[in-house]
Scaffold this motif. Structure first.
Motif, PDB file in Angstrom:
ATOM      1  N   ILE A  61       0.848  -1.201   0.000  1.00 17.77           N
ATOM      2  CA  ILE A  61       0.000   0.000   0.000  1.00 17.77           C
ATOM      3  C   ILE A  61       0.880   1.246   0.000  1.00 17.77           C
ATOM      4  CG2 ILE A  61      -1.777   1.270   1.324  1.00 17.77           C
ATOM      5  CD1 ILE A  61      -2.778  -1.460   0.591  1.00 17.77           C
ATOM      6  N   GLY A  63       0.671   5.786  -0.134  1.00 16.85           N
ATOM      7  CA  GLY A  63      -0.084   7.022  -0.265  1.00 16.85           C
ATOM      8  C   GLY A  63       0.595   7.852  -1.345  1.00 16.85           C
ATOM      9  N   GLY A  65       4.182   8.227  -1.348  1.00 14.53           N
ATOM     10  CA  GLY A  65       5.585   7.844  -1.500  1.00 14.53           C
ATOM     11  C   GLY A  65       6.568   8.812  -0.857  1.00 14.53           C
ATOM     12  N   ALA A  66       6.143   9.526   0.184  1.00 16.55           N
ATOM     13  CA  ALA A  66       7.030  10.494   0.841  1.00 16.55           C
ATOM     14  C   ALA A  66       7.945   9.832   1.862  1.00 16.55           C
ATOM     15  CB  ALA A  66       6.211  11.590   1.517  1.00 16.55           C
ATOM     16  N   ASN A  67       7.641   8.591   2.195  1.00 12.53           N
ATOM     17  CA  ASN A  67       8.464   7.900   3.197  1.00 12.53           C
ATOM     18  C   ASN A  67       8.899   6.532   2.680  1.00 12.53           C
ATOM     19  OD1 ASN A  67       9.620   8.417   5.706  1.00 12.53           O
ATOM     20  ND2 ASN A  67       8.200   7.062   6.750  1.00 12.53           N
ATOM     21  N   PRO A 125       4.665  16.075   4.111  1.00 12.06           N
ATOM     22  CA  PRO A 125       4.098  15.552   2.873  1.00 12.06           C
ATOM     23  C   PRO A 125       3.486  14.174   3.072  1.00 12.06           C
ATOM     24  CG  PRO A 125       6.519  15.739   2.731  1.00 12.06           C
ATOM     25  CD  PRO A 125       6.133  16.035   4.135  1.00 12.06           C
ATOM     26  N   SER A 127       0.145  11.162   2.864  1.00 14.76           N
ATOM     27  CA  SER A 127      -1.267  10.945   3.187  1.00 14.76           C
ATOM     28  C   SER A 127      -1.482  10.733   4.685  1.00 14.76           C
ATOM     29  CB  SER A 127      -1.753   9.694   2.449  1.00 14.76           C
ATOM     30  OG  SER A 127      -1.087   8.558   2.976  1.00 14.76           O
ATOM     31  N   GLY A 137       5.155  12.946  13.050  1.00 14.41           N
ATOM     32  CA  GLY A 137       5.188  14.033  14.014  1.00 14.41           C
ATOM     33  C   GLY A 137       6.254  15.051  13.690  1.00 14.41           C
ATOM     34  N   ARG A 210      10.259  24.979   8.917  1.00 15.47           N
ATOM     35  CA  ARG A 210      10.524  23.804   8.091  1.00 15.47           C
ATOM     36  C   ARG A 210      11.228  24.217   6.798  1.00 15.47           C
ATOM     37  NH1 ARG A 210       8.235  18.682   7.590  1.00 15.47           N
ATOM     38  NH2 ARG A 210       7.056  18.972   9.482  1.00 15.47           N
TER      39      ARG A 210
HETATM   40  C1  LIG Z   1      10.603  16.634   2.691  1.00 15.75           C
HETATM   41  C2  LIG Z   1       9.972  15.668   3.667  1.00 15.75           C
HETATM   42  C3  LIG Z   1       9.707  16.075   4.958  1.00 15.75           C
HETATM   43  C4  LIG Z   1       9.118  15.174   5.881  1.00 15.75           C
HETATM   44  N1  LIG Z   1       8.873  15.615   7.143  1.00 15.75           N
HETATM   45  C5  LIG Z   1       8.317  14.770   8.033  1.00 15.75           C
HETATM   46  C6  LIG Z   1       8.049  15.202   9.374  1.00 15.75           C
HETATM   47  O1  LIG Z   1       8.268  16.342   9.756  1.00 15.75           O
HETATM   48  N2  LIG Z   1       7.532  14.290  10.236  1.00 15.75           N
HETATM   49  C7  LIG Z   1       7.245  13.017   9.859  1.00 15.75           C
HETATM   50  O2  LIG Z   1       6.765  12.241  10.690  1.00 15.75           O
HETATM   51  N3  LIG Z   1       7.479  12.578   8.603  1.00 15.75           N
HETATM   52  C8  LIG Z   1       8.010  13.420   7.681  1.00 15.75           C
HETATM   53  N4  LIG Z   1       8.273  12.968   6.415  1.00 15.75           N
HETATM   54  C9  LIG Z   1       7.941  11.599   6.042  1.00 15.75           C
HETATM   55  C10 LIG Z   1       6.550  11.450   5.385  1.00 15.75           C
HETATM   56  O3  LIG Z   1       6.062  12.688   4.993  1.00 15.75           O
HETATM   57  C11 LIG Z   1       5.541  10.795   6.299  1.00 15.75           C
HETATM   58  O4  LIG Z   1       5.992   9.548   6.738  1.00 15.75           O
HETATM   59  C12 LIG Z   1       4.194  10.609   5.615  1.00 15.75           C
HETATM   60  O5  LIG Z   1       3.259  10.315   6.595  1.00 15.75           O
HETATM   61  C13 LIG Z   1       4.211   9.510   4.552  1.00 15.75           C
HETATM   62  O6  LIG Z   1       2.945   9.451   3.923  1.00 15.75           O
HETATM   63  P1  LIG Z   1       2.800   8.792   2.482  1.00 15.75           P
HETATM   64  O7  LIG Z   1       1.381   8.823   2.102  1.00 15.75           O
HETATM   65  O8  LIG Z   1       3.715   9.456   1.527  1.00 15.75           O
HETATM   66  O9  LIG Z   1       3.276   7.314   2.771  1.00 15.75           O
HETATM   67  P2  LIG Z   1       4.087   6.388   1.784  1.00 15.75           P
HETATM   68  O10 LIG Z   1       5.486   6.895   1.683  1.00 15.75           O
HETATM   69  O11 LIG Z   1       3.343   6.210   0.519  1.00 15.75           O
HETATM   70  O12 LIG Z   1       4.112   5.034   2.600  1.00 15.75           O
HETATM   71  C14 LIG Z   1       4.877   4.937   3.784  1.00 15.75           C
HETATM   72  C15 LIG Z   1       4.470   3.674   4.539  1.00 15.75           C
HETATM   73  O13 LIG Z   1       3.131   3.843   4.988  1.00 15.75           O
HETATM   74  C16 LIG Z   1       2.355   2.723   4.587  1.00 15.75           C
HETATM   75  N5  LIG Z   1       0.989   3.187   4.324  1.00 15.75           N
HETATM   76  C17 LIG Z   1       0.615   4.247   3.566  1.00 15.75           C
HETATM   77  N6  LIG Z   1      -0.726   4.345   3.570  1.00 15.75           N
HETATM   78  C18 LIG Z   1      -1.193   3.345   4.333  1.00 15.75           C
HETATM   79  C19 LIG Z   1      -2.497   2.921   4.706  1.00 15.75           C
HETATM   80  N7  LIG Z   1      -3.591   3.538   4.282  1.00 15.75           N
HETATM   81  N8  LIG Z   1      -2.603   1.837   5.513  1.00 15.75           N
HETATM   82  C20 LIG Z   1      -1.521   1.170   5.947  1.00 15.75           C
HETATM   83  N9  LIG Z   1      -0.262   1.510   5.614  1.00 15.75           N
HETATM   84  C21 LIG Z   1      -0.096   2.601   4.824  1.00 15.75           C
HETATM   85  C22 LIG Z   1       3.024   2.214   3.326  1.00 15.75           C
HETATM   86  O14 LIG Z   1       2.708   0.853   3.091  1.00 15.75           O
HETATM   87  C23 LIG Z   1       4.482   2.441   3.646  1.00 15.75           C
HETATM   88  O15 LIG Z   1       4.986   1.340   4.371  1.00 15.75           O
HETATM   89  C24 LIG Z   1       8.824  13.857   5.464  1.00 15.75           C
HETATM   90  C25 LIG Z   1       9.082  13.451   4.149  1.00 15.75           C
HETATM   91  C26 LIG Z   1       9.640  14.343   3.250  1.00 15.75           C
HETATM   92  C27 LIG Z   1       9.880  13.894   1.835  1.00 15.75           C
END
Ligand SMILES: Cc1cc2nc3c(=O)[nH]c(=O)nc-3n(C[C@H](O)[C@H](O)[C@H](O)COP(=O)(O)OP(=O)(O)OC[C@H]3O[C@@H](n4cnc5c(N)ncnc54)[C@H](O)[C@@H]3O)c2cc1C
Length: 299
Positions: A61, A63, A65-67, A125, A127, A137, A210
């Protein structure tokens, strides 16, 4: 296989065959998945998950791709992307959010509605599903403080159920979702009423902070390493060892914030992994601290 895709399509799923994941990750790295599946409703999401499980197809799964750090080889799993599930519904201080809603949009809308509790999330960034997955956080705030319950799909029993905050086992960048059994469909949050201008101003200040500190001009996955303990600042420790700007291939320790590894010049998955190993080794030698990678690694 055509019947398989046709059935998913007819049940509310957009399908992108042979999709390069590098087009969907913040790091701009990632190989081709046989298909990216984008359910248009929660029902379509549940249908898709069930079908893949029943047919023994491996899937993950995502969202936004930010992590994620995704291998650049051909991937042997399907990817379900939640970004069409993005409804946000306010009811007093309660908010119901679909898993694919962007966290930054949620934070903005909360501020506009004079609701406090999400200021910390203004520039994060990705979902809400991704945020709950890793208890995202910043600046003393974290999701666990505002989540009340989530509607989830249980892969084991193939049913939709509700998990309370306690059942989600939140910790520092940790939740039950990381164990792989549950998929977050929708989350209920509780915020608090506050003067609208105050919430907007707090949100603006944190966003400014930030932007000043983080290397937002280059692809990355955010902070690369988890903080091993409260009094150990990874970025400062890396900087003190003179590693800012250190490169392996196209991957670089950010010159702006040493806690970030950035894709400075068409970095490969291996470049990023090798650079992170160099950092881990040097930190272990210098401080006897074991660093853990914060983003999820898909290979
Ligand atoms: C420039 C930058 C700054 C950031 N700053 C922060 C910050 O200040 N604090 C912080 O905590 N993070 C930060 N992050 C990391 C990121 O933004 C978070 O982890 C964010 O919540 C990832 O969401 P996503 O939708 O992109 O997840 P994805 O990268 O798409 O997925 C990450 C993980 O979550 C799982 N996942 C996604 N959706 C679901 C779902 N619906 N159910 C179950 N599992 C799921 C995926 O399987 C994967 O393992 C930052 C990233 C970037 C690029």
């Amino acid at each position: 296989m055509e019947n398989f895709f046709e059935d998913l399509y007819l049940n509310g799923c957009e399908i992108k065959k042979n999709e390069p994941m590098k087009n969907h990750t913040y790091f701009r790295i990632g190989g081709i998945t046989q298909a990216m599946l984008l359910p248009k409703t929660t029902e379509a999401m549940v249908y898709t998950c069930k079908k893949l499980l029943l047919e023994g197809k491996s899937f993950r799964i995502m969202g936004y791709g930010a992590n994620l750090i995704v291998s650049d080889r051909e991937l042997d799993f399907f990817v379900i992307c939640t970004k069409y599930l993005s409804d946000i519904t306010f009811c007093g201080t309660a908010v119901t959010v679909q898993c694919g809603a962007p966290t930054a949009r949620l934070s903005y809308m909360a501020a506009q509605n004079g609701l406090s509790g999400l200021e910390f999330a203004s520039g994060i960034p990705g979902s809400v599903g991704g945020a709950v997955f890793m208890n995202a956080g910043a600046y003393e705030g974290e999701f666990k403080n505002i989540v009340r319950s989530s509607s989830v799909f249980d892969k084991k029993n193939m049913e939709v159920l509700s998990l309370s905050t306690d059942q989600m086992e939140f910790g520092y960048r940790k939740s039950i979702f990381q164990q792989g059994r549950y998929i977050c469909l929708e989350t209920n949050l509780e915020l608090s009423q506050a003067p609208r201008e105050e919430v907007i101003e707090k949100t603006r200040l944190l966003l400014e902070k930030r932007w000043k500190k983080q290397p937002l001009d280059l692809p990355s996955a955010g902070s690369f390493f988890k903080r091993p303990r409260n009094d150990f600042f990874v970025g400062t420790a890396i900087e003190n060892l003179g590693m800012k700007g250190l490169r392996v291939g196209g991957a670089e320790i950010s010159k702006k914030h040493a806690g970030f590894i950035v894709n400075a010049a068409n970095a490969t998955f291996d470049d990023v992994m090798k650079l992170s190993e160099v950092v881990k080794t040097k930190i272990k030698e210098a401080y006897n601290v074991d660093l853990e990678t914060e983003p999820e690694i898909w290979k």
